[in-house]
Structure formats: structure tokens, C-alpha cells
Design a protein around this motif. Structure first.
Motif, mmCIF file in Angstrom:
data_model
loop_
_atom_site.group_PDB
_atom_site.id
_atom_site.type_symbol
_atom_site.label_atom_id
_atom_site.label_comp_id
_atom_site.label_asym_id
_atom_site.label_seq_id
_atom_site.Cartn_x
_atom_site.Cartn_y
_atom_site.Cartn_z
ATOM 1 N N ASN A 351 0.806 -1.215 0.000
ATOM 2 C CA ASN A 351 0.000 0.000 0.000
ATOM 3 C C ASN A 351 0.842 1.270 0.000
ATOM 4 O OD1 ASN A 351 -2.688 0.939 -0.186
ATOM 5 N ND2 ASN A 351 -2.622 1.619 1.942
ATOM 6 N N ASN A 352 1.998 1.224 -0.628
ATOM 7 C CA ASN A 352 2.800 2.425 -0.819
ATOM 8 C C ASN A 352 2.468 3.050 -2.175
ATOM 9 O OD1 ASN A 352 4.775 2.106 1.573
ATOM 10 N ND2 ASN A 352 4.830 0.114 0.556
ATOM 11 N N THR A 353 2.597 4.366 -2.256
ATOM 12 C CA THR A 353 2.422 5.087 -3.509
ATOM 13 C C THR A 353 3.755 5.703 -3.896
ATOM 14 O OG1 THR A 353 0.109 5.586 -3.014
ATOM 15 C CG2 THR A 353 1.189 6.934 -4.680
ATOM 16 N N ILE A 354 4.267 5.293 -5.071
ATOM 17 C CA ILE A 354 5.589 5.747 -5.519
ATOM 18 C C ILE A 354 5.420 6.419 -6.876
ATOM 19 C CG2 ILE A 354 7.946 5.059 -6.079
ATOM 20 C CD1 ILE A 354 7.474 2.522 -4.371
ATOM 21 N N THR A 355 5.709 7.705 -6.955
ATOM 22 C CA THR A 355 5.659 8.427 -8.224
ATOM 23 C C THR A 355 6.940 9.230 -8.396
ATOM 24 O OG1 THR A 355 4.568 10.353 -7.223
ATOM 25 C CG2 THR A 355 3.148 8.639 -8.125
ATOM 26 N N SER A 356 7.398 9.314 -9.641
ATOM 27 C CA SER A 356 8.585 10.120 -9.913
ATOM 28 C C SER A 356 8.653 10.468 -11.389
ATOM 29 C CB SER A 356 9.863 9.370 -9.513
ATOM 30 O OG SER A 356 11.010 10.179 -9.749
ATOM 31 N N THR A 357 9.031 11.711 -11.665
ATOM 32 C CA THR A 357 9.285 12.142 -13.045
ATOM 33 C C THR A 357 10.771 12.270 -13.324
ATOM 34 O OG1 THR A 357 9.090 14.475 -12.386
ATOM 35 C CG2 THR A 357 7.081 13.372 -13.166
ATOM 36 N N GLN A 358 11.603 11.850 -12.369
ATOM 37 C CA GLN A 358 13.051 11.902 -12.575
ATOM 38 C C GLN A 358 13.477 10.920 -13.665
ATOM 39 O OE1 GLN A 358 15.709 11.590 -9.269
ATOM 40 N NE2 GLN A 358 14.510 12.911 -7.935
ATOM 41 N N THR A 359 14.390 11.374 -14.527
ATOM 42 C CA THR A 359 14.962 10.476 -15.529
ATOM 43 C C THR A 359 15.681 9.331 -14.832
ATOM 44 O OG1 THR A 359 15.242 12.317 -17.055
ATOM 45 C CG2 THR A 359 16.566 10.341 -17.466
ATOM 46 N N LYS A 380 1.042 1.247 -5.531
ATOM 47 C CA LYS A 380 0.782 1.993 -6.751
ATOM 48 C C LYS A 380 2.071 2.676 -7.160
ATOM 49 C CE LYS A 380 -4.013 2.983 -5.395
ATOM 50 N NZ LYS A 380 -3.901 2.419 -4.040
ATOM 51 N N ILE A 381 2.542 2.383 -8.385
ATOM 52 C CA ILE A 381 3.847 2.879 -8.826
ATOM 53 C C ILE A 381 3.702 3.537 -10.191
ATOM 54 C CG2 ILE A 381 6.232 2.268 -9.325
ATOM 55 C CD1 ILE A 381 5.959 -0.105 -7.454
ATOM 56 N N ALA A 382 4.275 4.725 -10.333
ATOM 57 C CA ALA A 382 4.291 5.440 -11.617
ATOM 58 C C ALA A 382 5.608 6.205 -11.704
ATOM 59 C CB ALA A 382 3.101 6.388 -11.736
ATOM 60 N N VAL A 383 6.606 5.608 -12.388
ATOM 61 C CA VAL A 383 7.934 6.205 -12.503
ATOM 62 C C VAL A 383 8.360 6.225 -13.971
ATOM 63 C CG1 VAL A 383 8.612 5.560 -10.150
ATOM 64 C CG2 VAL A 383 9.034 3.970 -12.047
ATOM 65 N N LYS A 384 9.575 6.699 -14.230
ATOM 66 C CA LYS A 384 10.008 6.922 -15.609
ATOM 67 C C LYS A 384 10.640 5.707 -16.277
ATOM 68 C CE LYS A 384 10.258 10.375 -17.725
ATOM 69 N NZ LYS A 384 9.379 10.960 -18.752
ATOM 70 N N THR A 385 11.432 4.899 -15.545
ATOM 71 C CA THR A 385 12.268 3.896 -16.221
ATOM 72 C C THR A 385 11.920 2.462 -15.847
ATOM 73 O OG1 THR A 385 14.064 5.494 -16.386
ATOM 74 C CG2 THR A 385 14.646 3.187 -16.663
ATOM 75 N N ARG A 410 -0.458 -1.976 -8.825
ATOM 76 C CA ARG A 410 -0.827 -1.224 -10.016
ATOM 77 C C ARG A 410 0.398 -0.456 -10.505
ATOM 78 N NH1 ARG A 410 -6.264 -1.038 -10.992
ATOM 79 N NH2 ARG A 410 -5.914 0.652 -12.479
ATOM 80 N N PHE A 411 0.803 -0.757 -11.744
ATOM 81 C CA PHE A 411 1.935 -0.091 -12.374
ATOM 82 C C PHE A 411 1.370 0.822 -13.463
ATOM 83 C CE2 PHE A 411 3.426 -4.281 -10.884
ATOM 84 C CZ PHE A 411 4.361 -3.850 -9.940
ATOM 85 N N ASN A 412 1.488 2.119 -13.257
ATOM 86 C CA ASN A 412 0.638 3.064 -13.974
ATOM 87 C C ASN A 412 1.332 3.888 -15.049
ATOM 88 O OD1 ASN A 412 -1.674 2.340 -12.478
ATOM 89 N ND2 ASN A 412 -1.049 3.673 -10.809
ATOM 90 N N THR A 413 2.576 3.591 -15.382
ATOM 91 C CA THR A 413 3.203 4.236 -16.531
ATOM 92 C C THR A 413 3.808 3.158 -17.433
ATOM 93 O OG1 THR A 413 5.373 4.498 -15.478
ATOM 94 C CG2 THR A 413 3.785 6.296 -15.177
ATOM 95 N N SER A 453 0.732 -3.079 -22.692
ATOM 96 C CA SER A 453 2.035 -2.567 -23.109
ATOM 97 C C SER A 453 1.881 -1.685 -24.336
ATOM 98 C CB SER A 453 2.983 -3.728 -23.413
ATOM 99 O OG SER A 453 4.213 -3.228 -23.887
ATOM 100 N N THR A 454 2.443 -0.486 -24.269
ATOM 101 C CA THR A 454 2.370 0.441 -25.407
ATOM 102 C C THR A 454 3.697 0.594 -26.131
ATOM 103 O OG1 THR A 454 2.863 2.329 -23.957
ATOM 104 C CG2 THR A 454 0.537 1.763 -24.297
ATOM 105 N N ASN A 455 4.779 0.081 -25.564
ATOM 106 C CA ASN A 455 6.095 0.340 -26.159
ATOM 107 C C ASN A 455 6.984 -0.900 -26.204
ATOM 108 O OD1 ASN A 455 6.593 0.108 -23.458
ATOM 109 N ND2 ASN A 455 7.680 2.056 -23.237
ATOM 110 N N GLY A 456 6.398 -2.073 -26.272
ATOM 111 C CA GLY A 456 7.184 -3.282 -26.380
ATOM 112 C C GLY A 456 6.310 -4.509 -26.265
#
Length: 505
Positions: A351-359, A380-385, A410-413, A453-456
Motif C-alpha cells: 500500500n505504498n504510492t511511488i511516483t517520480s518524473t526523474q529520468t 501503486k507505482i508510476a515512474v520513468k524507467t 498497479r503499475f501506472n506508466t 504494453s504500449t512500447n514493447g
């Protein structure tokens, strides 16, 4: 030295007359506390004896105009400006305790210096609204008399430190080495252990250090010289510490809650401790370190918790080591890595929420390490890489039966879920906007997930991978793409992959 003798004598005389409160307004004086004043045959130096001592059942009230200064000296560590020693029922309110940091003559640079206040084998003590600054060793120390296994052991207990300001004390602002039922609340901690033009920062460098002394005897049994336990650190603000806000080096049942920190909290040898509901906002000096590092090894490390914290802007938000740890309900934003696992087992992350726009940012990482019997769920995770980055995981022979369970997340990116040279992961019932990458890995199960999947490729299996299962997944790909729902490279023996029951859209 005469100032010291006069003030302490006045406390004792007024108490003998029946007074319970002693008030001081305007005073600015130096006090010598490093000389042996005993007239008996015992000429040993006891720092808390030579300090300005406050008697039992006594209230000392000071104001901002009351400045008690420690006479500069060259004595080694542990001198004390003011103390409560083997007494009870004392309240000290207000005043400024000013140390000799800039004038002290240091011999052993790392350890030398004097303290401003010591609670030494005392009970029912309240420190309220005191400013402690420029201590050449530190600000406040709380400890006991004698060792815990001795019949005359006298710990400090029922201690409340509130509304105080600790600023620019060398080494650390507050240390707790022995005692229990201790509350540290609503204080301001500034610039702990920072070097200046007159002295370096010494050892430690934390605002608050909890460090009871213990060792193993010849039989390997734990020998407790000191105990620090049942400690609460709450509603404090910390800024500018050289290394960190709080470190539990050795302590039990420590709760760190509802604080406002800009550096880090570390734990080593602790049990029953909780780091919860704090706000961590990285400064320029702390941006590359973990906000929370929970570690230690051995049979005294168990049943610890990291929960409900809000963490922003760190290189790693939470670094988790060893075992028996629950990490939950944390909100992690714009960190390089959300949660990093090292030699980690028998724990839960949920139940952690992890978001980041860092490269290059990662959600949960286990890299060049071993992880076993760990459940990672409902995050819930939404990160860049990389949502998950499990690389070089469980590769030793003794780790071949290790297992990590990742489910109902939930992996949201579109960042990848990556398993590379990894062993022993069950990835089940997750909802993912990410592609799943499996390379040179073994004993990986990807079961009953919803993958968009949108990119692979939905699930890509490459390198020499063994004992892989991809079954019961619902996989969606972009219309008209050449991606495959389950792609198996020719470097992997198809007989090593159980590929069945997947729905491909």
C-alpha cells in the motif's frame, strides 16, 4: 568556578527553606565545570557532579535573558554545564545554555568537547523551552548511573524534553544512551555536527543519536551495559544536520513520528521500532542519500515498521536491509528509487504510492542482492524507467529456493518491469501499463496479470532463461503494432517456458 559554586549553593539553600521554584531573569555568566571540587579522598572527576546541579523536587525557571556559558577549556570529552544527577521531579524552563565550541582546545578531535545538559540517573524530569547552542561535544545527553546488570543500576526514566531549540552543537544535538519512557517532542533541531571556522563537526553528525552500549561476552551472550528503550520522538523539526536527523544505533521500541525532517533517519540494531507519519523533504545536501535506511543484522533486529511517511526528492526514499520489516502506506514522490532492498527477507511491502518524473527513476529495486520470503502487494507505482528493477537477484547456490511474491500492484506508466539475471519471483494478479522484461533469469512466474504494453512486447523473454511461466495473463498491445503478447527469443529454449492460457488483444 565561583559562579558555579554560588549558583548551585543557592539552589540547595532555597530548597532547604521550602522553596520549590527558583527564577532567574537577566544573567550572563561563565561557569567552570571541569575541575574536581571534591574535598574527600575520592578525587576522580565525574562530569555530572562538577556541573551546575539541580536538586530534586525543584523548578528552575529562566528567560531568554538568562545566558549560562560554559567556561572554555581543554579538557577531553564529557564535561557538562548543567545536570540533574540521581534526582527526581525536576522541571527546567527557558534559558540559554551556551557552549565553548569555538574556544575549546581539542586534543582528540573526533570525541573531545563538553555537553550542555545531562540527565544522569534521574526520574520525572521536564526540560521545556531551553536553547542549547555551541556545545563543543553536543547539547543534551540522557543516560543512567552504573551498568544495567549491576545491583546499583539507576536508569533515567519518565523524561520529557519539549519546545527546546538545539543549534550548532558539535557532534550531535541530543544523545540518549540509557533510559526509558523518554519523550522528545516539539523541539527544533538545527545544524547538528556542522563544521565551522573554529572546529570540525566531530563524530556522529546527527540531530538525535540513540546508542546504548552493549557487547558479547566470551560465550557469545549479549551483555547490556546500557539500555535505551520506550522512546518517542515526535513533532520535531530538523534542518541542516551534517549527516542525519535521527539514528537508532542501538535501542529498543523507539517511535519516530510526525516529525518534519530534511535529512535522513537510520536504524541499525533495534527491535519494535516505528518510523511513521513523518515528512521528509530533501535538501541539497541530502538529495543523494536515503531518507530512511533500516538495517542491522543479528537476533536483536526484528519487528520494525516504516509507515505513513511522505518522502520527496531523495536519491532513495527507503533502503531496507535484513529482515522482519513492514513498509506500508508511504507516499514517495520524485525520488531516484522508491524502495531499495538489500539482503532482505521475511518482510512485507504494501500500500505504498511511488511516483517520480526523474529520468532513470525506479519504483522498487533489488540489485546485486538476495531477497527471500518477501511479499510486495497493493502498491501503486508510476515512474520513468523501471517499475520493478530486479537485477542480479538470488544468484548464489544457497539462494536458489528464494522467492519474492509481487501481487495485486498497479503499475501506472509505460516504464518496464525488469527481471534480469534474477531468480525466484512470482508476479501475479498485477495491473500493469508496463511491458514485462525477463532476461537470463530463472524461476520467474508471470501469472494472471492484466498487462497493457504500449512500447514493447507484453512479456519479453530473452537471453538464456530457465523455468519461466507466462500463463493466464490478459495482454493488450497497440493496434497495428508488430509487438507480440509473449515473445521468446531464440536464445531461450522454448521448452523452458510454460506459455499457456494468455489472452492477447
Amino acid at each position: 568556578l565561583r559562579n558555579r559554586n554560588i549558583l548551585e549553593d543557592m539552589f540547595l539553600r532555597t530548597k532547604s527553606m521550602g522553596a520549590t521554584t527558583f527564577s532567574i531573569d537577566k544573567m550572563d555568566a561563565y561557569f567552570e565545570v571541569t575541575k574536581v571540587t571534591s574535598t574527600t579522598s575520592n578525587q576522580n572527576w565525574y562530569p555530572s557532579v562538577e556541573a551546575i546541579n539541580i536538586p530534586s523536587d525543584f523548578n528552575l525557571v529562566m528567560t531568554d535573558n538568562t545566558i549560562l556559558r560554559l567556561q572554555p577549556n581543554s579538557r577531553g570529552n564529557s564535561g557538562v554545564l548543567m545536570a540533574v544527577r540521581d534526582v527526581s521531579n525536576v522541571t527546567v524552563t527557558g534559558g540559554v545554555l551556551y557552549g565553548d565550541r569555538n574556544e575549546h582546545v581539542y586534543n582528540n578531535v573526533g570525541e573531545d568537547g563538553q555537553l550542555l545538559f545531562m540527565i544522569h540517573g534521574a526520574q520525572n524530569i521536564v526540560l521545556d523551552g531551553i536553547k542549547m547552542t555551541m556545545g563543543s561535544a553536543g547539547g543534551l545527553n540522557i543516560n543512567g548511573l552504573n551498568f544495567s546488570y549491576q545491583p546499583d543500576y539507576n536508569p533515567s526514566f519518565n523524561i520529557l524534553v519539549k519546545n527546546c531549540v538545539f543549534d550548532n552543537n558539535r557532534r550531535m544535538n541530543t544523545s540518549i544512551t540509557d533510559g526509558y519512557n523518554i519523550i522528545i517532542e516539539n523541539n527544533t533541531y538545527l545544524n547538528a555536527g556542522q563544521p565551522n571556522a573554529f572546529s570540525e563537526g566531530g563524530n556522529v553528525g546527527y540531530a538525535i543519536n540513540i546508542e546504548a552500549l552493549r557487547a558479547r561476552d566470551a560465550n557469545g551472550d549479549l551483555l547490556l551495559y546500557e539500555r535505551a528503550y520506550d522512546i518517542t520522538i515526535r513533532n520535531n523539526m530538523e534542518r541542516g544536520s551534517r549527516i542525519g536527523a535521527v539514528v537508532i544505533t542501538i535501542g529498543e521500541n523507539v517511535t519516530i513520528e510526525n516529525n518534519d525532517f530534511e535529512s535522513k533517519v537510520n536504524t541499525s540494531f533495534t527491535s519494535g521500532s516505528k518510523i511513521r507519519n513523518n515528512t521528509f523533504t530533501a535538501s541539497a545536501n541530502s538529495a543523494n542519500v536515503p531518507a530512511i535506511a533500516v538495517g542491522g543484522t543479528g537476533d536483536t533486529v526484528f519487528n520494525n515498521e516504516v509507515s505513513g511517511n511522505t518522502i520527496t526528492g531523495y536519491g532513495v526514499a527507503i533502503a531496507a536491509y535484513y529482515r522482519d520489516l513492514r513498509i506500508f502506506d508511504n507516499i514517495i514522490s520524485d525520488c531516484g528509487t522508491g524502495i531499495q532492498l538489500k539482503s532482505f527477507s521475511d518482510s512485507e511491502i504494501f500500500n505504498n504510492t511511488i511516483t517520480s518524473t526523474q529520468t532513470g527513476s525506479k519504483g522498487i529495486m533489488a540489485h546485486i542482492t538476495d531477497v527471500n520470503n518477501v511479499n510486495i502487494y497493493q502498491n501503486k507505482i508510476a515512474v520513468k524507467t523501471d517499475m520493478l528493477y530486479f537485477v542480479n537477484l538470488n544468484l548464489d547456490l544457497l539462494q536458489e529456493n528464494n522467492q519474492v511474491n509481487v501481487y495485486e500492484n498497479r503499475f501506472n506508466t509505460a516504464a518496464a518491469v525488469t527481471f534480469s539475471r534474477a531468480n525466484g519471483v512470482v508476479f501475479k494478479n498485477n495491473t500493469s501499463s508496463s511491458r514485462i522484461q525477463i532476461a537470463n533469469s530463472s524461476k520467474i512466474k508471470v501469472v494472471s496479470n492484466e498487462i497493457n504494453s504500449t512500447n514493447g512486447h507484453g512479456i519479453a523473454i530473452s537471453g538464456e532463461s530457465f523455468n519461466i511461466e507466462a500463463s493466464g495473463n490478459t495482454i493488450s498491445l497497440p493496434t497495428g503494432s508488430t509487438y507480440q503478447c509473449v515473445y521468446i527469443a531464440n536464445t531461450t529454449n522454448i521448452n523452458q517456458v510454460l506459455n499457456q492460457g494468455n489472452s492477447c488483444n
